[in-house]
Design a protein around this motif. Sequence first.
Motif, short mmCIF file in Angstrom:
data_model
loop_
_atom_site.label_atom_id
_atom_site.label_comp_id
_atom_site.label_asym_id
_atom_site.label_seq_id
_atom_site.Cartn_x
_atom_site.Cartn_y
_atom_site.Cartn_z
N ARG A 52 9.28 44.10 11.62
CA ARG A 52 8.99 42.70 11.89
C ARG A 52 10.05 41.84 11.21
N GLY A 53 10.57 40.89 11.94
CA GLY A 53 11.65 40.07 11.38
C GLY A 53 13.01 40.68 11.55
N GLY A 54 13.01 41.83 12.19
CA GLY A 54 14.30 42.49 12.40
C GLY A 54 14.98 41.97 13.65
N GLY A 55 16.14 42.54 13.96
CA GLY A 55 16.90 42.07 15.12
C GLY A 55 16.26 42.52 16.42
N LYS A 56 16.75 41.93 17.51
CA LYS A 56 16.27 42.29 18.85
C LYS A 56 17.31 43.22 19.45
N VAL A 57 16.83 44.29 20.08
CA VAL A 57 17.79 45.29 20.55
C VAL A 57 18.55 44.78 21.79
N PHE A 58 17.81 44.52 22.84
CA PHE A 58 18.49 44.07 24.06
C PHE A 58 18.04 42.65 24.40
#
Lengths: 321, 409
Positions: free
Chosen positions: A150-156
Amino acid sequence: MAGKGVRGLTEALKSLNLSSQACREAASYRIPSTTFTRSMATEVPLPKLTTTLDHTVSNLWRPSQTVSVTIFDFPSYEPKRLEEWSSKHLHLPLRRDILHLAVVYEGDNTRQGTASSKTRFEVHGSHRKLRPQKGLGRARVGTKQSPILRGGGKVFGPKPRDFGTKLNKKVYDLAWRTALSYRYRRGELVVCDDGMELDLPEEFKGMVGELEDELVDGFRAKWVKQVLDRNEWGRSSGRSTFITGARRNDLFDALDLVPKYGRALDVENVDVKDLLETGRLVVERAALKELIARHQSDLVSNIYVHGVKPPAPKSGIVVVE
Amino acid sequence: MRRISRLRGPSGLRWSTSCRSIASLSSQCSVAKAPVSICSTTLTPSPVAAASSSRMYSTKPDSSTLPQSLGGAKTHVPQLDIEAANEDPHSAETEIIAQESWDMDAGEPNEYTSQTFQPPPPRSYAERTDEIRDPSYVPATTVEGLSTLGGLEGWWDRRENWPRSSDFQGFIEAKRKITHPDSLEVATRRALVEVLVRKARGQHLTEGMPVGGKEELLRALALDLKVKENGEISLVADDSAIELVAKDLDWENVLAKEELTGKVPAVPTLLPGEAQSFKEAAQWRARWKSASLSEPKLKFAVLKRIFQLTGQRVQDHQLPGITDVLSLLRTIKAPPKPKTLSQEIMERKQDLVQLPNVAFAPKRVTRGDKDIALGRFKIIEKELMTRDVNVHPLSVGKSREQKWLKGQS
């Protein structure tokens, strides 16, 4: 073998000769009905054709090159003149496919395309390992920017991009005139005289300085509603789009107050989609001319002949005044 | 004990906190410069006042201007100032009534007396509580018993402020679009006669014509028409009759008459019943419908007049199909296309509806409709009521988000 080949060639030439004839000439090549006999006895005999076809050029039916357009006064809706406009401008056949292409093209090109999300490399923060790899009995993790957290980057995720597509100019221009023609043929194109502006009553103009904004707006809204209802352009008649050459303050401001009755656009802000939207188009004559002049690349060649550009089809010739 | 109601503070007002006299307060307000009052000398309305909204279409042959895009030098000028004398006799009365009802502050003469639209009176302000000299005054503590004055909302929707005579009047004279075939036929005949009268007099065919009352209508219909074999149409009447109709179509004459006698309500065509009996009595020659309309100017003028009288507009794409009066009548008499399928079935396909094995519903039959038809819904309703749930069979409760947005928990 050779004889067969020659026969084949003559046959081919014959067929070419027939097919190269124009329709009117082809009639003379038809077998006359009197000489034609049925092979089967059960068939009904062919009716005897007694009509003779007149092949002279003057008697051939040709579609009209022009269509009539009534020019109205605004806002009284009084017919002022009758004009002739080219059928290549206002009487094209309906091509839904071309209209669809144009509307999709416009939609694509109006997309803002600014949606943006952060990848794991753009998310702010330290890249420290969150906890030891082993020994805690928990899942192994790396940095807190990891997409699984949670709060991490978005892959695509979305990134700003251009959604715009291309359409051949001639196709787009054809779509414009097809849309106008469609409106014309349905009786939903009202062309008004130049200088289209909502005439507010003189008494009201005298009062404007004294009245509060609420009253001024209320007056304008009521007046424009009356105008539209009287002319059957209003809400009960499916709204109207007003197109003028330039912004006309009274008309535009009044229509902004009653969006359910209609909308006003100037020439610069019109799209094919706008032409197809409301119950009818009420267009200023000059604005219509401008729209057509801008969208007839498929009619006007760019090649100069003897130093002159070939002329565009003529529109707006006064017939009755 | 006297309770003095306080005027509600208008929305656009900047209240002054300093203690000043009421007079000085009111003089600050811009509207107060023109207080509404009644004055006997200002009651005569100026003739120009009502004219602007009465006839907005052209009334003179030279008023037509070509647009710039056609190469005309003149620019478009709205024709508003032509009939200065066209004054509704009732408007003066309405004005007096309207003014009297707003005679709150008799003082300076009214600037708006000559106008048909009635602006609100200048604001008056209630006395401040600390300035009231009346010893018996006790401020109200509850709202009960206080009079409500209301704001400016819907000001122009009141007829005393916006008289009927000031309504927008366009080119179409018929109050509603006329659709009855007989009335349309009478209107067409009238239009044809009037255009032919103008033609016979060598006047401009396509200029706007006055409508006139019933007298004028009958005078035009009295003229006979004759159609030649080739469809050419002409008037069969003596010159004096033609002269009379021509006078009815002459703006100057009509306006002068209106000034003398007052405006006669316009009668564009006869009512359906009247039209039928008139047609039967008049015994028009059968061939008048074969009159040719191939001449563009004649056709345009006739169509324009019909549009003015009946509101029936022949669309541009239909124009080539109109070659004679018969085709014209066929076009304008054609009933409008039904807007919905259910309308079409109800109006034109009654045989479908009356089939014993076909049920027709203008809207989709839903689960709830079936429940109601069966009587099951009564039981459901009762059960739902006991559980305090929405009662309508298909209703969806208000969304919770609405509550949150309003800040209600």
